[in-house]
Design a protein around this motif. Structure first.
Motif, short mmCIF file in Angstrom:
data_model
loop_
_atom_site.label_atom_id
_atom_site.label_comp_id
_atom_site.label_asym_id
_atom_site.label_seq_id
_atom_site.Cartn_x
_atom_site.Cartn_y
_atom_site.Cartn_z
N ILE A 144 4.97 16.97 -2.21
CA ILE A 144 5.31 16.89 -3.64
C ILE A 144 6.16 15.65 -3.91
CG2 ILE A 144 7.37 18.36 -3.64
CD1 ILE A 144 4.59 18.46 -6.27
N ASP A 145 7.05 15.28 -2.96
CA ASP A 145 7.83 14.04 -3.10
C ASP A 145 6.89 12.84 -3.15
OD1 ASP A 145 10.21 15.50 -2.82
OD2 ASP A 145 10.35 15.08 -0.67
N ALA A 146 5.89 12.84 -2.27
CA ALA A 146 4.95 11.72 -2.19
C ALA A 146 4.18 11.57 -3.50
CB ALA A 146 3.99 11.92 -1.02
N LEU A 147 3.79 12.69 -4.08
CA LEU A 147 3.06 12.66 -5.34
C LEU A 147 3.96 12.15 -6.47
CD1 LEU A 147 0.52 13.23 -6.97
CD2 LEU A 147 1.29 15.61 -7.19
N ARG A 148 5.15 12.68 -6.55
CA ARG A 148 6.06 12.30 -7.65
C ARG A 148 6.56 10.86 -7.52
NH1 ARG A 148 9.56 17.87 -7.56
NH2 ARG A 148 8.13 19.10 -8.82
N GLU A 149 6.95 10.46 -6.32
CA GLU A 149 7.58 9.15 -6.14
C GLU A 149 6.58 8.00 -5.94
OE1 GLU A 149 10.82 9.18 -3.28
OE2 GLU A 149 11.20 11.29 -3.77
N PHE A 150 5.44 8.30 -5.28
CA PHE A 150 4.53 7.22 -4.91
C PHE A 150 3.10 7.42 -5.41
CE2 PHE A 150 7.67 7.71 -1.37
CZ PHE A 150 8.45 6.62 -1.71
N GLY A 151 2.84 8.50 -6.14
CA GLY A 151 1.49 8.76 -6.64
C GLY A 151 0.49 9.05 -5.52
N CYS A 152 0.99 9.56 -4.41
CA CYS A 152 0.15 9.80 -3.23
C CYS A 152 -0.26 11.27 -3.17
CB CYS A 152 0.92 9.42 -1.97
SG CYS A 152 0.03 9.77 -0.45
N PHE A 153 -1.57 11.51 -3.27
CA PHE A 153 -2.11 12.86 -3.21
C PHE A 153 -2.37 13.32 -1.78
CE2 PHE A 153 -3.05 11.92 -7.60
CZ PHE A 153 -2.89 13.14 -8.23
N ARG A 154 -2.48 12.37 -0.84
CA ARG A 154 -2.88 12.70 0.54
C ARG A 154 -1.83 12.23 1.54
NH1 ARG A 154 -7.90 10.55 2.27
NH2 ARG A 154 -7.95 12.29 3.69
N LEU A 155 -0.64 12.84 1.50
CA LEU A 155 0.44 12.42 2.39
C LEU A 155 0.06 12.58 3.86
CD1 LEU A 155 3.30 11.43 2.88
CD2 LEU A 155 4.08 13.82 2.68
N THR A 183 0.83 -1.20 0.00
CA THR A 183 0.00 0.00 0.00
C THR A 183 0.87 1.26 0.00
OG1 THR A 183 -0.08 0.19 2.41
CG2 THR A 183 -1.76 -1.22 1.36
N GLN A 184 0.25 2.40 -0.27
CA GLN A 184 0.99 3.66 -0.20
C GLN A 184 1.55 3.88 1.19
OE1 GLN A 184 -1.73 6.72 -1.50
NE2 GLN A 184 -1.07 6.56 -3.62
N THR A 185 0.76 3.57 2.21
CA THR A 185 1.21 3.75 3.58
C THR A 185 2.43 2.89 3.86
OG1 THR A 185 -1.06 4.25 4.27
CG2 THR A 185 0.49 3.66 6.01
N GLU A 186 2.40 1.65 3.45
CA GLU A 186 3.55 0.75 3.66
C GLU A 186 4.78 1.23 2.90
OE1 GLU A 186 1.05 -3.42 4.31
OE2 GLU A 186 1.63 -2.79 2.30
N THR A 187 4.57 1.70 1.69
CA THR A 187 5.68 2.19 0.87
C THR A 187 6.31 3.43 1.49
OG1 THR A 187 4.59 1.31 -1.09
CG2 THR A 187 6.33 2.91 -1.45
N ILE A 188 5.48 4.35 1.95
CA ILE A 188 5.98 5.57 2.57
C ILE A 188 6.69 5.24 3.89
CG2 ILE A 188 5.27 7.75 3.67
CD1 ILE A 188 3.09 7.86 1.37
#
Length: 85
Positions: free
Chosen positions: A20-31, A2-7
């Motif tokens: 912005i890192d989260a969006l670029r690296e993991f496609g996460c809009f809601r860090l 999941t995004q949470t696990e990846t982060i």
């Protein structure tokens, strides 16, 4: 994963992350929501505010773990062997 696990894995590897890192690296809009989940799982996440003079944003990282006791069972603030008192 999941995004949470990846982060979380990114943070555990010693990294830090901004929205912005989260969006670029993991496609996460809601860090912030992912960080809330990581905190709810018991991780101590630090947040620093950064600025460019105009805008502000958060940078998240994991706080270093501090052991409650040394390997020999003595408290962190136990000085000396206690002998001779």
């Amino acid at each position: 994963m999941t995004q949470t696990e990846t982060i979380l894995a990114h943070l555990q590897a010693g990294g830090s992350i901004t929205p912005i890192d989260a969006l670029r690296e993991f496609g996460c809009f809601r860090l912030a929501a992912r960080i809330k989940e990581i905190r709810a799982a018991g991780f101590d996440v630090d947040m620093d505010l950064e600025t460019d003079g105009e805008k502000r944003w958060a940078r998240y990282s994991l706080k270093p773990a501090v052991p409650a006791f040394a390997a020999d069972g003595q408290g962190l603030f136990a000085f000396g062997s206690g002998k001779g008192r």
